[in-house]
Scaffold this motif. Structure first.
Motif, mmCIF file in Angstrom:
data_model
loop_
_atom_site.group_PDB
_atom_site.id
_atom_site.type_symbol
_atom_site.label_atom_id
_atom_site.label_comp_id
_atom_site.label_asym_id
_atom_site.label_seq_id
_atom_site.Cartn_x
_atom_site.Cartn_y
_atom_site.Cartn_z
ATOM 1 N N GLY A 19 7.184 9.921 7.163
ATOM 2 C CA GLY A 19 6.677 9.602 5.961
ATOM 3 C C GLY A 19 7.684 9.284 4.940
ATOM 4 N N ILE A 20 8.867 9.923 4.883
ATOM 5 C CA ILE A 20 10.185 9.584 4.363
ATOM 6 C C ILE A 20 10.457 8.057 4.810
ATOM 7 C CG2 ILE A 20 12.570 10.041 3.868
ATOM 8 C CD1 ILE A 20 11.537 13.137 4.032
ATOM 9 N N PHE A 21 10.471 7.961 6.315
ATOM 10 C CA PHE A 21 10.956 6.621 6.661
ATOM 11 C C PHE A 21 10.062 5.574 6.147
ATOM 12 C CE2 PHE A 21 10.255 3.293 9.855
ATOM 13 C CZ PHE A 21 11.663 2.811 10.018
ATOM 14 N N LEU A 22 8.731 5.586 6.109
ATOM 15 C CA LEU A 22 7.844 4.732 5.650
ATOM 16 C C LEU A 22 7.937 4.533 4.067
ATOM 17 C CD1 LEU A 22 4.477 5.737 7.547
ATOM 18 C CD2 LEU A 22 5.888 3.733 8.003
ATOM 19 N N ALA A 23 8.247 5.369 3.409
ATOM 20 C CA ALA A 23 8.368 5.211 1.851
ATOM 21 C C ALA A 23 9.695 4.490 1.586
ATOM 22 C CB ALA A 23 8.518 6.620 1.301
ATOM 23 N N ALA A 24 10.721 4.811 2.371
ATOM 24 C CA ALA A 24 11.986 4.084 2.225
ATOM 25 C C ALA A 24 11.970 2.419 2.729
ATOM 26 C CB ALA A 24 13.116 4.828 3.004
ATOM 27 N N VAL A 25 11.358 2.457 3.775
ATOM 28 C CA VAL A 25 11.261 1.095 4.476
ATOM 29 C C VAL A 25 10.532 0.142 3.530
ATOM 30 C CG1 VAL A 25 10.213 -0.172 6.086
ATOM 31 C CG2 VAL A 25 11.661 1.833 6.714
ATOM 32 N N PRO A 33 2.166 11.103 -8.321
ATOM 33 C CA PRO A 33 1.891 12.307 -9.425
ATOM 34 C C PRO A 33 0.779 12.824 -9.409
ATOM 35 C CG PRO A 33 3.441 10.723 -10.491
ATOM 36 C CD PRO A 33 2.942 10.132 -9.268
ATOM 37 N N ILE A 34 -0.139 11.963 -9.124
ATOM 38 C CA ILE A 34 -1.714 12.382 -9.161
ATOM 39 C C ILE A 34 -1.790 13.232 -7.825
ATOM 40 C CG2 ILE A 34 -4.229 11.643 -8.813
ATOM 41 C CD1 ILE A 34 -3.542 9.199 -10.583
ATOM 42 N N ILE A 35 -1.237 12.984 -6.680
ATOM 43 C CA ILE A 35 -1.457 13.540 -5.493
ATOM 44 C C ILE A 35 -0.683 14.983 -5.576
ATOM 45 C CG2 ILE A 35 -0.670 13.676 -3.019
ATOM 46 C CD1 ILE A 35 -0.909 10.425 -2.999
ATOM 47 N N VAL A 36 0.465 14.877 -6.097
ATOM 48 C CA VAL A 36 1.097 16.127 -6.483
ATOM 49 C C VAL A 36 0.414 17.153 -6.991
ATOM 50 C CG1 VAL A 36 3.283 17.350 -7.425
ATOM 51 C CG2 VAL A 36 3.337 15.106 -6.084
ATOM 52 N N PHE A 75 0.814 -1.052 -0.047
ATOM 53 C CA PHE A 75 0.141 -0.054 0.074
ATOM 54 C C PHE A 75 0.849 1.245 -0.028
ATOM 55 C CE2 PHE A 75 -1.868 3.294 2.659
ATOM 56 C CZ PHE A 75 -2.911 3.679 1.845
ATOM 57 N N LEU A 76 1.897 1.317 0.962
ATOM 58 C CA LEU A 76 2.899 2.270 1.022
ATOM 59 C C LEU A 76 3.550 2.557 -0.474
ATOM 60 C CD1 LEU A 76 4.416 2.109 4.568
ATOM 61 C CD2 LEU A 76 2.802 3.803 3.688
ATOM 62 N N ALA A 77 3.847 1.624 -1.061
ATOM 63 C CA ALA A 77 4.767 1.703 -2.243
ATOM 64 C C ALA A 77 3.889 2.121 -3.393
ATOM 65 C CB ALA A 77 5.178 0.393 -2.732
ATOM 66 N N ILE A 78 2.447 1.804 -3.188
ATOM 67 C CA ILE A 78 1.562 2.415 -4.245
ATOM 68 C C ILE A 78 1.376 3.976 -4.105
ATOM 69 C CG2 ILE A 78 -0.924 2.413 -5.197
ATOM 70 C CD1 ILE A 78 -1.024 -0.492 -4.542
ATOM 71 N N VAL A 79 1.119 4.247 -2.788
ATOM 72 C CA VAL A 79 0.920 5.798 -2.442
ATOM 73 C C VAL A 79 2.118 6.563 -2.914
ATOM 74 C CG1 VAL A 79 0.893 7.361 -0.653
ATOM 75 C CG2 VAL A 79 -0.588 5.206 -0.731
ATOM 76 N N PHE A 80 3.305 6.017 -2.633
ATOM 77 C CA PHE A 80 4.696 6.791 -3.178
ATOM 78 C C PHE A 80 5.152 6.543 -4.621
ATOM 79 C CE2 PHE A 80 4.530 7.120 1.581
ATOM 80 C CZ PHE A 80 4.863 8.296 1.717
ATOM 81 N N GLY A 81 4.167 5.833 -5.267
ATOM 82 C CA GLY A 81 4.725 5.128 -6.484
ATOM 83 C C GLY A 81 4.684 6.101 -7.546
ATOM 84 N N ALA A 97 9.110 11.151 -2.775
ATOM 85 C CA ALA A 97 8.452 11.225 -1.259
ATOM 86 C C ALA A 97 9.160 12.249 -0.546
ATOM 87 C CB ALA A 97 8.553 9.765 -0.367
ATOM 88 N N CYS A 98 10.435 12.170 -0.549
ATOM 89 C CA CYS A 98 11.293 13.175 0.239
ATOM 90 C C CYS A 98 11.144 14.664 -0.164
ATOM 91 C CB CYS A 98 12.713 12.847 0.222
ATOM 92 S SG CYS A 98 13.401 11.344 0.933
#
Length: 260
Positions: free
Chosen positions: A199-205, A99-102, A88-94, A168-169
């Motif tokens: 948020g950055i930690f979760l994206a990286a992990v 790009p849609i969120i941004v 789920f996290l990989a999809i959100v920051f994918g 993400a960063c």
């Protein structure tokens, strides 16, 4: 003969300028110097860290010594519930969802805010990160971890740096700065960057756990984001920060008071 009424409405260029360029605020001379120092410090730290990581990757030693132990440790933590969370996290920051969120954030912010300067900076920072990661990734062409251990489909693209983590960063760090820099509360600044860090930690992990990147890939992305953040801080300060007595070229933004 009747005279034509004088048109006092602002021209199209002036309207564009006021909406998309002008956003000025007052701060003390010392505060402005301190902000510039922070910007330079972030850029220098980020550049030094990135080139240290790059040298280690090219030499296959140094800082890359922790890559395999971290990967092996994360393999022992794998479980079905945790894997679902990481996917789920990989999809959100994918490359699709982020790009849609941004886009939604920048467009909505630009339309609703009095000035669109900050959302334009955010969009520019995100685009810069994408371009930089693509160029560096193709030049270095580092191999990813073994494909058979990837949990969300095979990926044969470059590994260094991580585009997911860099995106993400940039979004979290630059976005947080652009919001909290107009707040006078130190609590808001601390809370904002703490949330960004989480948020950055979760994206990286999530990228490491799912088997798509090495630890040094994630740190390289963070270091590049520091450089981009430093550039954004310097550019924003140069364009918007004014000391009392300096010329103000346009209407002061609402951020000069207490609200956005």
């Amino acid at each position: 003969m009747a005279q034509k009424p004088v048109d006092n409405s602002p021209g199209k260029w002036r309207v564009f300028h006021d909406k998309f360029v002008v956003e000025e605020r007052y701060m003390s001379g010392q505060d402005r110097k301190n902000v510039y120092r922070i910007a330079v410090g972030l850029a220098v730290v980020g550049a030094v860290l990135f080139f240290s990581l790059l040298a280690s990757v090219l030499q296959q030693g140094g800082l890359t010594a922790g890559d395999e132990p971290v990967r092996a440790w994360l393999l022992t933590l794998r479980s079905e519930p945790l894997t679902l969370i990481m996917i789920f996290l990989a999809i959100v920051f994918g490359p699709v969802a982020l790009p849609i969120i941004v886009l939604v954030v920048t467009v909505a912010w630009g339309l609703l805010a009095k000035h669109a300067w900050r959302p334009m900076l955010l969009a520019g920072a995100m685009l810069t990160g994408v371009i930089v990661s693509q160029i560096i990734g193709r030049i270095i062409d580092r191999h990813r971890p073994p494909v058979d251990l990837m949990l969300f489909g095979a990926d044969f693209t470059f590994s260094f740096p991580s585009g997911h983590v860099l995106g993400a960063c940039d979004f979290l760090l630059v976005g947080t700065f652009l919001v909290v820099s107009r707040r006078r509360s130190r609590r808001a600044v601390v809370a904002g960057f703490l949330l960004a860090g989480v948020g950055i930690f979760l994206a990286a992990v999530s990228r490491l756990y799912l088997g798509y990147h090495w630890l040094t890939d994630a740190f390289a992305s963070l270091s590049l984001s520091f450089v981009i953040l430093g550039g954004v801080i310097a550019l924003d300060t140069w364009r918007t920060a004014r000391i009392r007595g300096e010329q103000v070229t346009g209407e002061l933004s609402k951020a000069d008071t207490s609200q956005d």
